[in-house]
Each structure stands twice: as structure tokens, then as C-alpha cells.
Design an enzyme around this catalytic site. Structure first.
Site, PDB file in Angstrom:
ATOM      1  N   GLU A 131       0.842  -1.204   0.000  1.00 47.77           N
ATOM      2  CA  GLU A 131       0.000   0.000   0.000  1.00 47.77           C
ATOM      3  C   GLU A 131       0.872   1.248   0.000  1.00 47.77           C
ATOM      4  O   GLU A 131       2.068   1.173   0.268  1.00 47.77           O
ATOM      5  CB  GLU A 131      -0.907  -0.020   1.237  1.00 47.77           C
ATOM      6  CG  GLU A 131      -0.123  -0.033   2.542  1.00 47.77           C
ATOM      7  CD  GLU A 131      -0.973  -0.408   3.757  1.00 47.77           C
ATOM      8  OE1 GLU A 131      -1.624  -1.475   3.694  1.00 47.77           O
ATOM      9  OE2 GLU A 131      -0.967   0.344   4.729  1.00 47.77           O
ATOM     10  N   LYS A 158       2.839   4.514   1.086  1.00 51.40           N
ATOM     11  CA  LYS A 158       3.339   5.109   2.320  1.00 51.40           C
ATOM     12  C   LYS A 158       3.072   6.606   2.201  1.00 51.40           C
ATOM     13  O   LYS A 158       3.743   7.317   1.459  1.00 51.40           O
ATOM     14  CB  LYS A 158       4.831   4.834   2.486  1.00 51.40           C
ATOM     15  CG  LYS A 158       5.396   5.447   3.753  1.00 51.40           C
ATOM     16  CD  LYS A 158       6.755   4.871   4.056  1.00 51.40           C
ATOM     17  CE  LYS A 158       7.553   5.618   5.106  1.00 51.40           C
ATOM     18  NZ  LYS A 158       6.921   6.542   5.980  1.00 51.40           N
ATOM     19  N   ASP A 189       2.855  10.429   2.821  1.00 46.27           N
ATOM     20  CA  ASP A 189       3.778  11.381   3.435  1.00 46.27           C
ATOM     21  C   ASP A 189       2.983  12.432   4.206  1.00 46.27           C
ATOM     22  O   ASP A 189       2.694  13.508   3.702  1.00 46.27           O
ATOM     23  CB  ASP A 189       4.636  12.032   2.342  1.00 46.27           C
ATOM     24  CG  ASP A 189       5.898  12.654   2.917  1.00 46.27           C
ATOM     25  OD1 ASP A 189       6.171  12.442   4.122  1.00 46.27           O
ATOM     26  OD2 ASP A 189       6.602  13.347   2.170  1.00 46.27           O
ATOM     27  N   TYR A 235      -4.761   2.889   8.512  1.00 52.87           N
ATOM     28  CA  TYR A 235      -4.054   1.702   8.042  1.00 52.87           C
ATOM     29  C   TYR A 235      -3.635   0.715   9.125  1.00 52.87           C
ATOM     30  O   TYR A 235      -2.907  -0.233   8.845  1.00 52.87           O
ATOM     31  CB  TYR A 235      -2.828   2.106   7.232  1.00 52.87           C
ATOM     32  CG  TYR A 235      -1.965   3.170   7.897  1.00 52.87           C
ATOM     33  CD1 TYR A 235      -1.341   2.939   9.121  1.00 52.87           C
ATOM     34  CD2 TYR A 235      -1.805   4.416   7.297  1.00 52.87           C
ATOM     35  CE1 TYR A 235      -0.561   3.906   9.724  1.00 52.87           C
ATOM     36  CE2 TYR A 235      -1.029   5.393   7.892  1.00 52.87           C
ATOM     37  CZ  TYR A 235      -0.405   5.136   9.111  1.00 52.87           C
ATOM     38  OH  TYR A 235       0.349   6.096   9.709  1.00 52.87           O
ATOM     39  N   LYS A 293      11.266   2.859   0.476  1.00 49.89           N
ATOM     40  CA  LYS A 293      11.307   4.299   0.173  1.00 49.89           C
ATOM     41  C   LYS A 293      11.661   4.527  -1.288  1.00 49.89           C
ATOM     42  O   LYS A 293      12.627   3.952  -1.794  1.00 49.89           O
ATOM     43  CB  LYS A 293      12.371   4.979   1.052  1.00 49.89           C
ATOM     44  CG  LYS A 293      12.025   5.033   2.530  1.00 49.89           C
ATOM     45  CD  LYS A 293      11.037   6.154   2.792  1.00 49.89           C
ATOM     46  CE  LYS A 293      11.121   6.699   4.188  1.00 49.89           C
ATOM     47  NZ  LYS A 293      12.008   7.788   4.424  1.00 49.89           N
ATOM     48  N   CYS A 330      21.433  43.760 -20.574  1.00 47.20           N
ATOM     49  CA  CYS A 330      21.437  42.408 -21.157  1.00 47.20           C
ATOM     50  C   CYS A 330      22.780  41.712 -20.892  1.00 47.20           C
ATOM     51  O   CYS A 330      23.834  42.288 -21.147  1.00 47.20           O
ATOM     52  CB  CYS A 330      21.186  42.503 -22.660  1.00 47.20           C
ATOM     53  SG  CYS A 330      21.364  40.905 -23.483  1.00 47.20           S
ATOM     54  N   CYS A 360      24.543  41.490 -24.615  1.00 50.43           N
ATOM     55  CA  CYS A 360      24.967  42.637 -25.426  1.00 50.43           C
ATOM     56  C   CYS A 360      25.020  43.944 -24.651  1.00 50.43           C
ATOM     57  O   CYS A 360      25.416  44.969 -25.194  1.00 50.43           O
ATOM     58  CB  CYS A 360      24.055  42.786 -26.639  1.00 50.43           C
ATOM     59  SG  CYS A 360      22.383  43.283 -26.207  1.00 50.43           S
ATOM     60  N   CYS A 412      15.461  42.110 -23.616  1.00 49.76           N
ATOM     61  CA  CYS A 412      16.520  42.846 -24.291  1.00 49.76           C
ATOM     62  C   CYS A 412      15.932  43.310 -25.617  1.00 49.76           C
ATOM     63  O   CYS A 412      15.471  42.497 -26.414  1.00 49.76           O
ATOM     64  CB  CYS A 412      17.722  41.930 -24.515  1.00 49.76           C
ATOM     65  SG  CYS A 412      18.897  42.629 -25.681  1.00 49.76           S
ATOM     66  N   CYS A 426      21.640  41.238 -30.858  1.00 51.77           N
ATOM     67  CA  CYS A 426      22.111  40.701 -29.579  1.00 51.77           C
ATOM     68  C   CYS A 426      22.633  39.276 -29.817  1.00 51.77           C
ATOM     69  O   CYS A 426      21.875  38.397 -30.243  1.00 51.77           O
ATOM     70  CB  CYS A 426      20.965  40.696 -28.570  1.00 51.77           C
ATOM     71  SG  CYS A 426      21.367  39.804 -27.065  1.00 51.77           S
TER      72      CYS A 426
HETATM   73  S1  IVH Z   1       1.869   1.202   9.238  1.00 49.20           S
HETATM   74  C1  IVH Z   1       2.635  -0.809  13.002  1.00 49.20           C
HETATM   75  N1  IVH Z   1       1.089   2.086   6.905  1.00 49.20           N
HETATM   76  O1  IVH Z   1       5.079   5.960   8.024  1.00 49.20           O
HETATM   77  C2  IVH Z   1       2.834  -0.152  11.707  1.00 49.20           C
HETATM   78  N2  IVH Z   1       2.440   3.510   8.234  1.00 49.20           N
HETATM   79  O2  IVH Z   1       7.927   5.760   8.531  1.00 49.20           O
HETATM   80  C3  IVH Z   1       2.581   1.285  11.784  1.00 49.20           C
HETATM   81  N3  IVH Z   1       2.873   5.693   7.217  1.00 49.20           N
HETATM   82  O3  IVH Z   1       4.857   5.930  11.494  1.00 49.20           O
HETATM   83  C4  IVH Z   1       2.694   1.996  10.534  1.00 49.20           C
HETATM   84  N4  IVH Z   1       1.722   5.343   5.386  1.00 49.20           N
HETATM   85  O4  IVH Z   1       3.237   7.476  10.158  1.00 49.20           O
HETATM   86  C5  IVH Z   1       1.793   2.349   8.016  1.00 49.20           C
HETATM   87  N5  IVH Z   1       0.292   2.728   4.831  1.00 49.20           N
HETATM   88  C6  IVH Z   1       0.985   3.000   5.938  1.00 49.20           C
HETATM   89  C7  IVH Z   1       1.638   4.230   6.140  1.00 49.20           C
HETATM   90  C8  IVH Z   1       2.372   4.444   7.292  1.00 49.20           C
HETATM   91  C9  IVH Z   1       2.461   6.207   6.066  1.00 49.20           C
HETATM   92  C10 IVH Z   1       3.750   6.398   8.164  1.00 49.20           C
HETATM   93  C11 IVH Z   1       3.396   6.195   9.612  1.00 49.20           C
HETATM   94  C12 IVH Z   1       4.623   5.547  10.194  1.00 49.20           C
HETATM   95  C13 IVH Z   1       5.694   6.032   9.278  1.00 49.20           C
HETATM   96  C14 IVH Z   1       6.943   5.219   9.328  1.00 49.20           C
END
Ligand code: IVH
Length: 719
Positions: free
Chosen positions: A121, A123, A125, A238, A332, A426, A429, A445, A451
Site C-alpha cells: 500500500e 506510504k 507522506d 491503516y 522508500k 542584457c 549585449c 533585451c 544581440c
Molecule cells: S503502518 C505498526 N502504513 O510511516 C505499523 N504507516 O515511517 C505502523 N505511514 O509511522 C505503521 N503510510 O506514520 C503504516 N500505509 C501505511 C503508512 C504508514 C504512512 C507512516 C506512519 C509511520 C511512518 C513510518
């Protein structure tokens, strides 16, 4: 003895570096989690953690329970929010930075628990949040903090749309309600909303925010919930923390991670729509790559993907370290935002005379390429971004987008940074720059003809693929042609001779040529010092070939402001020749589909300048194509006729009928006027047919048009 001394020295160095790293990491965690204003990029921060982890692996004696490798987030920041203890600890995730790292983790999981189904899934930000529901009612929202205690942000959480106050129970089509449940998720600001917020700030003359993550964090941790309420925050859930039941219901969905998402959704909580079940290294790698390719199409920013073992019994078996579960891993993506130093700001004059500042940075790798330069557009933009020379700047390169300096990292300033001022003359020139219209953000210019910077850029542009596509005529050759004085304007480009080119060092042989075997076998004779190089000959050949390029490419090559390939194609197709384009009034030009009044005016103005007309005349004299190619076999049955086609025709596409008209010597116009000779009407024709009737312009059906093409004049117009 020496060996023992070395070991002691190594341990001492390691201890000192360890202490430095711990201090640095803690400082940066406080800035990131405490102030929502980091001064390191994520990649720089990750590198510190990685170094610390490697050091501790080599020197396990240095590991302390409060070492950053064992802890999560940031503790001890005085924030003004009430501290709340999580019932169950909030964990972080271990990171993988390559597919090899992922495979190593998979092997560890496999060794302990055998082959497992995983979920993959996004991650997200953002910042993590824990929601506590008691008997289905939301009682608290708490940030992660150090994982054990976080900040009570309930008042702010209540302002976020999409977070239900009450869980949906079985009676409302939901799921069984526990007596206590902690639900974990990520708060974020959708990218669209972030962009909109920044647009608004800019319109109000205020500085924009740096990125969605820090803006979301700052918004959630506002002292005044009314401020949070105005910020477009969202949540994706999540994970579960503590889970207590009056009586445990035998809901099998709690047995798997994907089942938990089903329950969360049934309760009315937002979950990710991008969760995929995967098994096996190959499928996992493909899923990770797929998510990475789609990363910019998601509503929120993501900095990676999370892999989780699906079976919760196996999750429990694998357990956790002090800071992260062993059953999950964050993969990452390469960072799209990095920090670098803005060493200087240069200015450059382009082919249309616009003078643009650009940042010169310490070269840095971002999203797969090394970046040294990034445009800053204009002085206004430099001011808006607030960057100073010597600043640490955030450089962003998202996907295929051109690298952009987002802004300075103000907290990293040392006091040695210097203000930058836009030059008034410029860079090429020395002519005084001007604003085309009062309040224009761009400076130009005015010395367009002579130029050297503008001229060389225009010549290189003529050679580019989007224009006349002349091999060898790149930037270097263009600069050489201008600097040596061989070309005073582009008018002489197609008159270039061998003698001209041998006045340019890059096209002149310095020593007698030494032919390769292949060249000798091909019957080549060696050239002597002072003769034209083979590349020079190639340029002449290429120039000769370019003379037959289609008219629209010639129009593009003129560097008329606002006239790119689309407008050039439209002008060439509809008017058919350079003479017709030149003779057309602004109204006639603007009537061409795809050409508006701004382009029309620009074309008119361009042809009013003597040295511009000279370019066209000399190119024409040199044999450059100045009319759409005429197929000699096609009889010019429509010569002198202006014809408008409207509605859907059976035998012609929109472009097809224009071509049919032009290739027979006619003019394909797009609006009906008294000067129109015929209007060809197809199915579902609209106002143009009506206008023809109003003006008394004869109307033809498709058959009559075809007959006209064959030289048969229509007897009657269609009623
Ligand atoms: S699971 C026990 N799922 O990433 C597991 N974390 O770098 C707990 N985060 O602290 C985290 N998307 O704030 C999980 N799909 C996702 C996430 C996720 C973002 C964040 C979360 C975590 C941090 C770790």
C-alpha cells in the site's frame, strides 16, 4: 600491540561519531516532529539514521535503550498540548532503499514464517495520528509523539472532514463495535488542495508553504482549532492499536490485514484504495514499481510503499523491535526533494529576448538525474521564493517535471547569505532591459536583431527537432556562427558556403586529415589542413535538405512570439503560403482555428519589421519552401476560392477537407464572411451554415463539394 591500539582507537572514533550522530538526529527529529520545520531533506535525514544503524551494528556496545535506532519520533518537545499515553505503542517502520533490501527482509520473514501473502500500500507522506473510539464514539485524537505518549489534538481532529464522530455499528451496515479501539492513520493535505492553498497565499502576496507534509503537520498542531478547520486536511487509516471487546465477536476479518481494512471501511473510516495483495519476490517488485510509476496520480504525496504480512497471527509471531514491527517494511522511493546550496544566480537571454535568471547549485542527484541549474523565471519569482545567494535550497524534481527551486531552508541560514539583484542590462549585449508592458514580470533585451545571445539562440532553435531539424546546427554551432561574425542575422543561414564555414575554427581542419580504413575503402580522398571538416560539409548538406521541410516548420523557425508548432500548422494549413500569412490582416489571422487575437497581433507585428521580412525574402531566394507542397498531379480546381467547411462530413475529416481545399489551390477558412465563396455543410452543422444563409454565401453539400473539386461548378446551392 599495534593491533590492540588500533582497536582502541577505532572504538574511540566510533564512540565520538556515535555521540555526534545521536545529537544530530535528535535535533533534526525535534525540528521535524516538534516544529514541523525540518532543515534536512528526508534523504539527508535517512542517511544519518542509516549511518547510526551501521555504526551500532559494528559496535553493539554503543546501543542504548534511548538511542534513535531504538526510538520513534521526538520526545520532550514543549508544545503546549496535553500529553496523552497511547494504550498501545505507536510504532515506526524499518526502511528499505532498494529491491535488494526488500528481498533481504522477505528472506528473514520467510525463514521465520514461511512464504507469506503480503499487502502492499502507499506510504503516505503525512503525520501519524491515533484515534481512540470508546463504545464507538470518538473520544480522542493523539499525535504519535515518541510512540509512547503523544499530543492531544482532539479539538483539531474534530474539524477534519471524513473522520466520523461515531463508528458505524452492525445496525447501520457497519461492523461490530469494540469497547475500546485505537485506530492509526496518516493525516495529509491532498496535493490539489495544497496547490490551491498556495495559489491563494500567492495572490494575497504571502509566502507559499514548502510542501504538503509540513503544512499538514503544522495545520494539525494549531493551537486554535478554527485555523485547523480552514485547512483542507484528510485522513487515511491503516492499522489498529489497542482493541478491547465486551465480548470478542468471531469476526474472521480481524485475522488479516486486508480484513482490518474492510472493517475500518465498514465502520466508516477512510482507507486507501491502492492496497494490493501480493505474494512472491517478483510480484512484489512489480507492485512496488507500479505504485512508484503512479505516485503522482494519487491524491496525496507518497514517499514509498509499505509491505505488511497479511496474516495477523504471523504478525504476532514475528513481533516487533522496540521501534518497528518485523512484519512490515517501508520501501522508500528515491527522493524528489533534496537540499543543495544555491551558489549563484546567472542570467540568460533567450531567443525571444526574455532575460531569465537561473539558479546555479552545487550539483545534486534528485529523482535519478544530477541537477546543477534550475530556472528562476524572472526577478519577481526570485523575490517571491525569497532565495538568497548561499542559501540551502529545496530542489524538487517530481517525475518528468523540470527541476524547480522550491525555496530556501530559512532555518539553515548562517547570516552569510547575500541578496541578489536583477541586472538592468542584457547579459549578452549590454543593452538596457525593458518591460514590454508596464508591470510586466519579464524583462527583455530590445536588441533583437543583433544581440548575440538572442541570435545564437534563434539559430540553434532553427536547427532543433521541433523546427527545421538540421543536424549539426546545435547550440555550439550557432554560437560559433554568431561569434565569428559569419552570420549577422539568421537571414543568411541558407546562403552559407564552404568559404564561410572555413572562417569558423570548429568547421576547419587544423591538420591534414588521416582517413580510416573504411573511409579509404569507400573511396574518400583525404582533406588538407584549412579545408572544411566533414561535419561542416554535413551542415551544408543538412541546410540544403532543410529547404524542403514543410511550410509550418519554416513558420516555427521564425521565432515569432507565441507562434509554436500548433499555431504554425494552423496558419500553414489554412493560409497555404508565407505570402498569404504575411498579407493577411489581424482579423483574418485571428479567424484561423487555433489562432487567437494575441497570436494574430504577434504575427502582424513581426512582419512589420524590415529585418524580419528580409529573413523571409532571403530564405525564399535561397530556395526554402514558402508554400504548402502542391501535388502537381492535382488540378487546381479551387484556385482563388475561399471555402469554409462545417458539420460532419462522410468522406473527410476536419483536417482532411482543409487539405482537399488547399491542395486544389483554395483557401480553407474557418469563419464565414462576405468574402467566403462557398460553405460546405455536413451533418449537425451549426451557426456557420446559418451565417452563410444570412450573408447569402452559397452552400454546398458534400457531393456538390466533391463535384466542385472535379471541376464541375454547382448548378444550384442547397436550400
Ligand atoms: S503502518 C505498526 N502504513 O510511516 C505499523 N504507516 O515511517 C505502523 N505511514 O509511522 C505503521 N503510510 O506514520 C503504516 N500505509 C501505511 C503508512 C504508514 C504512512 C507512516 C506512519 C509511520 C511512518 C513510518
Amino acid at each position: 600491540m599495534a593491533y590492540v591500539n588500533d582497536a582502541i582507537a577505532d572504538a574511540t572514533v566510533a564512540r565520538v561519531r556515535h555521540a555526534e550522530l545521536v545529537q544530530e538526529i535528535e535535533e533534526h527529529r525535534a525540528r521535524y516532529y516538534g516544529d514541523d520545520a525540518p532543515i534536512l531533506s528526508d534523504a539527508e535525514y535517512d542517511a544519518l539514521e542509516r549511518e547510526l544503524r551501521a555504526l551500532e551494528e559494528r559496535h553493539p556496545e554503543l546501543v542504548e535503550p534511548d538511542s534513535p535506532t531504538q526510538t520513534v519520533g521526538s520526545a520532550g518537545v514543549e508544545t503546549g498540548f496535553t500529553s496523552v499515553r497511547h494504550r498501545e505503542r505507536m510504532m515506526s517502520l524499518d526502511n528499505a532503499f532498494s529491491l535488494d533490501d526488500v528481498e533481504a527482509w522477505l528472506a528473514r520473514v520467510g525463514k521465520e514464517a514461511g512464504d507469506q501473502q503480503l499487502v502492499c500500500e502507499p506510504k503516505i507522506d503525512g503525520l501519524s495520528l491515533s484515534l481512540t473510539y470508546e463504545d464507538g464514539t470518538l473520544v480522542r485524537g493523539v499525535t504519535r509523539g515518541d510512540g509512547t505518549t503523544g499530543e492531544d489534538v482532539t479539538a483539531n481532529v474534530l474539524t477534519i472532514a471524513g473522520i466520523p464522530r461515531a463508528l458505524r455499528g452492525p445496525d447501520d451496515g457497519g461492523a461490530a463495535i469494540p469497547s475500546v479501539v485505537e485506530i492509526r492513520g496518516e493525516v495529509y493535505m491532498p496535493v490539489r488542495e495544497f496547490d490551491r492553498l498556495n495559489e491563494r497565499l500567492l495572490a494575497e502576496g504571502k509566502p507559499p508553504y514548502a510542501n504538503p507534509r509540513n503544512t499538514a503537520a503544522g495545520s494539525l498542531r494549531q493551537k486554535n482549532p478554527e485555523v485547523t478547520a480552514e485547512r483542507p486536511l484528510a485522513l487515511t487509516t491503516y492499522a489498529l492499536g489497542a482493541l478491547e471487546w465486551q465480548e470478542t465477536p468471531p469476526d474472521p476479518r480481524f485475522k488479516t490485514q486486508h480484513g482490518i481494512y474492510e472493517v475500518l471501511e465498514a465502520w466508516g473510516l477512510p482507507i486507501s484504495e491502492h492496497v494490493r495483495a501480493v505474494r512472491g519476490a517478483e510480484a512484489i517488485a512489480a507492485t512496488l514499481t507500479d505504485l512508484e510509476n503512479r505516485r503522482h496520480r494519487l491524491v496525496h504525496e507518497i514517499d514509498g510503499a509499505v509491505l505488511k504480512v497479511d496474516d495477523r497471527a504471523v504478525q504476532a509471531e514475528l513481533g516487533s523491535t522496540s521501534r518497528a514491527p518485523r512484519w512490515a517494511l517501508a520501501y522508500k522511493f528515491p527522493p524528489e526533494e533534496v537540499h543543495t546550496t544555491l551558489e549563484d544566480i546567472g542570467v540568460d537571454v533567450g531567443r525571444t529576448g526574455r532575460v531569465t535568471p537561473y539558479g546555479i547549485m552545487t550539483p545534486v542527484k534528485v529523482a535519478g538525474s544530477t541537477v546543477t541549474y534550475a530556472t528562476l523565471h524572472n526577478a519577481h519569482e526570485v523575490k517571491r521564493k525569497g532565495v538568497m545567494l548561499g542559501d540551502t535550497v529545496v530542489l524538487r524534481k517530481a517525475g518528468d517535471v523540470i527541476p524547480e527551486i522550491v525555496g530556501p531552508v530559512v532555518a539553515a541560514r548562517t547570516g552569510k547569505e547575500r541578496e541578489w539583484t536583477m541586472p538592468t542590462t542584457c547579459p549578452s549585449c549590454g543593452t538596457e532591459l525593458y518591460e514590454q508592458k508596464e508591470g510586466d514580470k519579464d524583462l527583455r533585451c530590445p536588441n533583437a536583431r543583433a544581440c548575440p545571445g538572442q541570435l545564437a539562440d534563434r539559430i540553434a532553435f532553427i536547427g532543433s527537432r521541433g523546427a527545421l531539424d538540421i543536424e549539426v546546427l546545435g547550440e555550439k554551432a550557432a554560437v560559433a556562427l554568431v561569434e565569428t561574425g559569419v552570420l549577422a542575422t539568421e537571414a543568411g543561414l541558407f546562403d552559407l558556403t564552404e568559404d564561410d564555414l572555413t572562417r569558423i575554427p570548429m568547421f576547419t581542419l587544423k591538420v591534414d586529415e588521416n582517413l580510416s580504413k573504411a573511409q579509404r575503402e569507400a573511396g574518400e580522398t583525404p582533406r588538407e589542413a584549412g579545408a572544411i571538416t566533414r561535419n561542416g560539409s554535413k551542415l551544408l548538406d543538412e541546410l540544403a535538405k532543410a529547404r524542403t521541410q514543410p511550410l509550418w516548420r519554416v513558420v516555427v523557425s521564425l521565432s515569432i512570439r507565441h507562434v509554436g508548432p500548433t499555431a504554425s500548422r494552423a496558419l500553414a494549413t489554412e493560409l497555404g503560403s508565407m505570402d498569404a500569412i504575411r498579407a493577411a490582416s489581424a482579423e483574418e489571422l485571428a479567424a484561423v482555428e487555433g489562432v487567437g487575437p494575441v497570436i494574430a497581433e504577434s504575427v502582424r507585428e513581426w512582419f512589420e519589421v524590415d529585418w524580419h521580412r528580409e529573413i523571409v525574402e532571403r530564405w525564399s531566394a535561397a530556395g526554402v519552401r514558402m508554400a504548402e507542397e502542391k501535388d502537381e498531379s492535382i488540378a487546381q480546381t479551387l484556385e482563388g476560392l475561399t471555402i469554409v467547411a462545417t458539420g460532419t462530413l462522410e468522406g473527410f475529416s476536419r483536417d482532411g477537407i482543409k487539405e482537399a481545399i488547399i491542395s486544389r489551390g483554395g483557401k480553407a477558412a474557418s469563419s464565414v464572411s462576405k468574402k467566403t465563396d462557398y460553405v460546405v455543410v455536413g451533418a449537425n452543422a451549426g451557426s456557420k451554415a446559418a451565417k452563410a444563409e444570412d450573408l447569402g454565401v452559397p452552400v454546398l453539400n458534400e457531393q456538390q463539394f466533391v463535384a466542385l473539386c472535379e471541376g464541375i461548378a454547382p448548378q444550384d446551392s442547397v436550400e
